[in-house]
Structure formats: C-alpha cells, structure tokens
Design a protein around this motif. Structure first.
Motif, PDB file in Angstrom:
ATOM      1  N   ARG A 386      -1.931  16.210  19.139  1.00  0.00           N
ATOM      2  CA  ARG A 386      -2.141  16.024  17.135  1.00  0.00           C
ATOM      3  C   ARG A 386      -1.318  17.453  16.913  1.00  0.00           C
ATOM      4  O   ARG A 386      -1.368  17.171  15.651  1.00  0.00           O
ATOM      5  CB  ARG A 386      -3.291  15.513  16.993  1.00  0.00           C
ATOM      6  N   LEU A 387      -1.063  17.873  17.590  1.00  0.00           N
ATOM      7  CA  LEU A 387      -0.944  19.529  16.852  1.00  0.00           C
ATOM      8  C   LEU A 387       0.863  19.322  16.175  1.00  0.00           C
ATOM      9  O   LEU A 387       1.254  18.622  16.488  1.00  0.00           O
ATOM     10  CB  LEU A 387      -0.756  20.145  18.440  1.00  0.00           C
ATOM     11  N   VAL A 388       0.158  19.911  14.769  1.00  0.00           N
ATOM     12  CA  VAL A 388       1.234  19.421  14.145  1.00  0.00           C
ATOM     13  C   VAL A 388       1.495  21.217  13.627  1.00  0.00           C
ATOM     14  O   VAL A 388       0.788  22.272  13.471  1.00  0.00           O
ATOM     15  CB  VAL A 388       0.762  18.917  12.388  1.00  0.00           C
ATOM     16  N   ILE A 389       2.912  21.526  13.106  1.00  0.00           N
ATOM     17  CA  ILE A 389       3.088  23.035  13.113  1.00  0.00           C
ATOM     18  C   ILE A 389       4.734  22.633  11.765  1.00  0.00           C
ATOM     19  O   ILE A 389       5.273  22.326  11.374  1.00  0.00           O
ATOM     20  CB  ILE A 389       4.199  23.948  13.916  1.00  0.00           C
ATOM     21  N   ALA A 427      -4.935  26.712  16.656  1.00  0.00           N
ATOM     22  CA  ALA A 427      -4.650  25.231  15.883  1.00  0.00           C
ATOM     23  C   ALA A 427      -5.628  24.895  16.474  1.00  0.00           C
ATOM     24  O   ALA A 427      -6.011  23.757  16.145  1.00  0.00           O
ATOM     25  CB  ALA A 427      -3.315  25.352  15.802  1.00  0.00           C
ATOM     26  N   LEU A 428      -5.536  24.785  18.293  1.00  0.00           N
ATOM     27  CA  LEU A 428      -6.241  23.736  18.461  1.00  0.00           C
ATOM     28  C   LEU A 428      -8.098  23.464  18.671  1.00  0.00           C
ATOM     29  O   LEU A 428      -8.302  22.438  18.905  1.00  0.00           O
ATOM     30  CB  LEU A 428      -5.507  23.364  20.223  1.00  0.00           C
ATOM     31  N   SER A 429      -8.202  24.573  18.573  1.00  0.00           N
ATOM     32  CA  SER A 429      -9.411  25.183  18.649  1.00  0.00           C
ATOM     33  C   SER A 429      -9.966  24.486  17.100  1.00  0.00           C
ATOM     34  O   SER A 429     -11.596  24.994  16.714  1.00  0.00           O
ATOM     35  CB  SER A 429      -9.843  26.688  18.645  1.00  0.00           C
ATOM     36  N   THR A 434      -3.450  21.544  13.287  1.00  0.00           N
ATOM     37  CA  THR A 434      -2.262  22.844  12.407  1.00  0.00           C
ATOM     38  C   THR A 434      -2.323  23.896  12.401  1.00  0.00           C
ATOM     39  O   THR A 434      -3.386  24.304  11.687  1.00  0.00           O
ATOM     40  CB  THR A 434      -2.793  21.634  10.647  1.00  0.00           C
ATOM     41  N   LEU A 435      -1.562  23.916  12.597  1.00  0.00           N
ATOM     42  CA  LEU A 435      -0.860  25.883  13.252  1.00  0.00           C
ATOM     43  C   LEU A 435      -0.402  25.835  11.043  1.00  0.00           C
ATOM     44  O   LEU A 435       0.567  25.729  10.227  1.00  0.00           O
ATOM     45  CB  LEU A 435       0.132  26.233  13.095  1.00  0.00           C
TER      46      LEU A 435
END
Length: 457
Positions: A386-389, A427-429, A434-435
């Motif tokens: 799901r990580l978004v930059i 971000a994942l924490s 989202t970064l």
C-alpha cells in the motif's frame, strides 16, 4: 490433493501394527473433535506449525487407499506423494504458538465412505525455510534414506489440509497512539532509555524485503547496529523484542562458534539436507551479539565462510545452500537483523547508532496485545504493497538531494539511499502508508541524530 477420507485410509493402512478400521477411526476422530485434549496418541488428528527444513526428498510412491499390498497390484494405479522434514520454528515465542481449529479445517471430511478415488496428496511445491500450519493424522514411517533397510522410524503426519495464519484485522484504536506507546515500551530495551534507538528498532521490526531488483540489494530492509558501551546497555533487548515479535533468535558470535558450527544448510550426498544456524523462518528477528569475538583472532576457511553467509543474509537477504555439484546456490530469506557491539560492526548494516540517553521512563503497559497486533499488521507484505510516494514528495526528495550535492555534502548518494530506506519504513509505521512531507522531515531528523551522536565524545 486427495480427498481427506482417502488420506485417512492410507494412513490407517500404513500405520505400523494398526488394526483400526475406518468406521472405528471415524468415531475416534469425532470424539477427539469434541475433546481436543485427547490429541496425542498415534493416529490422532493433530496440527503442526512448522518450518520445512528439508524439502528435497524424492517423491514417494504409495498404494492408494483401496488397494492392499497383498493383492495383485496394477502398477499403473501407484501414486506419488511429496515428503518433507519439518521442525519447530526456530525462535518462536510461546505466546505466538496458536493452534489451528481442527474442526474448522477438516470441514470437507465425510468419515462415512469407503469408495475413494486415488490421487496424489498434494501437487504443490514447497521451499526450504517456509513455514506452514499442517493438519493431519499422526503416525510413524521410515525416515527417507538411501539405505531403506536401516532407516529409523520417525513421527509422521499424513497431511489432510494446510492453513495460513490470518493477519490481524484493521485496528479500531488509533494507530498513532499505539505507535507512540510502542516506542516508549521499546525504549526500555536500552539502558539508559533511548527513544531514538527505540524508533530505529521499531523500523527494523517492520522491515522486510518487499522487492528484489536484479543485481541490487532488496528494498524494504533496514539492518541496525546498536553500539553500546557495555553489555548492560542492551541486556533487556532480547526479552523486550521477544515479548512483541513472534520469532526471535539470538546469535552470539564467538571464534569457537564460527569455527565449529555451520551457518548454511548443507547436503553431503544430495539425499538429505542438514540444517544451518541461519535457516530461519520469514520475519525472524536475528539478534547478533559481536562482543564474544573479543579482540578477534585467526579465522580458518570455515569461519570466513560463515561470516560471508551472515553478511549475505544482512545485505542480500539470501542464504547459501551447499549441495554437491551445485556451487553458489542461494535462496531468498526474510530476516530482520539487529547487531549489538561495543565497536562498529563489520557486517553491512544500514545504520550504526551509538546508544545515548534520550527519554524518560513511562508507565508499564497493561497489555502487550495491541503492540503485537500493530507489528503483525504493519509489517505484512499486504501493508507494504500500500506504500504511496506522492509525486510532489518525490520532487521534494530530489531537490533535497541536488542541494546537498551543491553544498558539497559527504557521500550524498549513500545518504539518499539510507534515508529512503528509513522514510519507506517510517511511512509504513502509519496506517496510511504514505510518504508525506512530515515523514520525510522526521527521516532527516533521525538520520542527522545518528551523525550527531558519532561526533560526540
């Protein structure tokens, strides 16, 4: 996969000195499901949460359930089944040993038919060091061996089904609040209390190789070296980490260990695979203590090879497997590495962090369950996906890098790589994964804090 009834017929037929018929066994299983505490005797229904240590045995030929060995056998009806060697998962904590619901996982078991089709047990392939929850019939059989006449009888499970442990559901509480309290708790792993070290420890516990670019280190990992002035500075680290993380393995490096033990799994004759110290399940936290090395000493070829295997585990997230005629074979792993030392480690970690006093003691949490759920959910591959930059954040990071080069900063490329590792995990924490600008600013603060500590006396 054979039907569950079919596999039961085979288990009953092959069990040594067994005269149990199918109808009697069906009654026994129904009684066991009503009283699971009876699951210990041979032919009981059991669950086994295990690491597959050796998956390289040849497929085994067997007679289907409806065919007796005394009959004239139609060889075309012989079938093959997969055989593997499973062990208890290294470092698995008692609180994490959750047994599967037997009744739920054999819901397709009829226990009322004697006319069964013949087919293989399972046509799936398994890889070494993978972990599974198997449900099946406890029995015994000869250990696979080239010398079948001298093979020892070993406990065996005829697998009826395999189940995956589900991830925790989305939390109803504020993850930000849980995160802050978890950092306070992790800070107690250090003496003196160190919240900066605790935040880095949290990121390491969330890390996992999420992508493996060709010829490059994997993305998503973060190996930490905590530099301490004495052993007491991190004496509580193992117990604190083990209280919230299901798999923790300590590795105290000493010269005798490097010279006497094998870090890589190895096969002497291709018939079986002997375990290595670094054959660990996915998500295992490996705590390497280097203080036992003292001032060092002469290392022989085996010791140097073990250090190379450990370095590859840290940097590449891959472990060498020694097979005859297969030089340089490596398999992927997913190990979270924490190194403790009184000097700078020689292992290729991402961050070298001296421990300093940074924080005040907080109240002991009444329950560790929210921390365990938080770590399980936010360290999962599903969450990492799901990580978004956002594009504007990517531009901000690029501009920062260009400015650092203009200012003549030391090694800006390595700084950018390290900060991106930290930023991803920061971000994942958070649940939003989202970064953001705030996450990047915190990344810079954490990285600069490490540099500042290295300049302090």
């Amino acid at each position: 996969m054979s039907s569950q009834d079919e596999i039961i017929h085979i288990a009953l037929k092959e069990h040594e000195d067994s005269d149990v018929d199918f109808v009697s066994y069906a009654q026994k299983i129904k009684a066991q499901l009503a009283d699971p505490s009876s699951a210990s005797a041979p032919l009981s229904l059991v669950s086994f949460h295990c690491l597959l240590q050796d998956t390289g045995y040849p497929l085994e030929v067997y007679l289907p359930g409806g065919i007796e060995a005394s009959e004239i056998v139609d060889w075309a009806k012989l079938k093959e089944r997969w055989v593997g060697w499973g062990v208890e998962i290294p470092g698995e904590q008692v609180w994490a040993k959750k047994q599967a619901d037997l009744a739920e996982n054999i819901d397709g078991l009829s226990l009322d038919t004697t006319e069964l089709p013949a087919s293989v047990y399972d046509d799936n392939a398994y890889r070494p060091a993978s972990t599974h929850e198997f449900i099946g019939i406890l029995s015994s059989s000869p250990l696979p061996s080239n010398e079948s006449e001298d093979a020892d009888l070993v406990p065996t499970i005829h697998v009826l089904s395999k189940t995956d442990i589900p991830l925790p559901a989305e939390s109803e509480t504020d993850d930000g609040d849980t995160r802050a309290k978890l950092i306070d708790y992790l800070a107690t792993a250090f003496e003196p209390l160190d919240r900066i070290a605790a935040e880095y420890l949290l990121l390491s516990l969330l890390s996992s190789p999420t992508s493996r670019p060709v010829a490059l280190p994997p993305l998503g990992t973060l190996a930490i070296n905590f530099k301490r002035e004495s052993n007491t500075a991190t004496s509580a680290l193992h117990s604190v980490v083990a209280s919230v993380t299901p798999r923790v393995v300590p590795l105290a490096l000493t010269l005798p260990l490097l010279h006497g033990q094998r870090f890589s799994p190895a096969s002497a004759d291709s018939s079986s695979l002997d375990a290595g110290l670094l054959q660990l399940g996915e998500g295992t936290v490996l705590i390497v203590d280097e203080d036992g090395m003292g001032s060092g000493g002469q290392l022989n070829e085996k010791a140097l090879g073990n250090l190379k295997v450990l370095s590859d585990c840290v940097n590449e997230q891959r472990i060498k497997y020694d097979y005859p005629y297969m030089d340089g074979l490596k398999m992927d792993c997913a190990v979270r590495v924490i190194v403790l030392s009184q000097g700078k480690t020689l292992l290729p970690v991402d961050v070298h962090l001296p421990i300093r006093e940074n924080g005040t003691k907080q109240a002991t949490p009444s329950s560790l369950s929210p921390f365990r759920v938080y770590l399980a959910r936010l360290s999962s591959s599903a969450h990492a996906a799901r990580l978004v930059i956002p594009e504007e954040i990517g531009q901000l990071i690029q501009d920062d890098f260009v400015q650092r080069r203009k200012d003549g900063a030391s090694d800006p490329e390595e700084t950018l790589k390290r900060r991106m590792k930290i930023a991803r995990l920061l971000a994942l924490s958070h649940s939003h994964a989202t970064l953001t600008k705030e996450v990047w600013e915190r990344t810079v603060e954490l990285d600069e804090e490490v540099a500042k500590r290295h300049t302090l006396p």
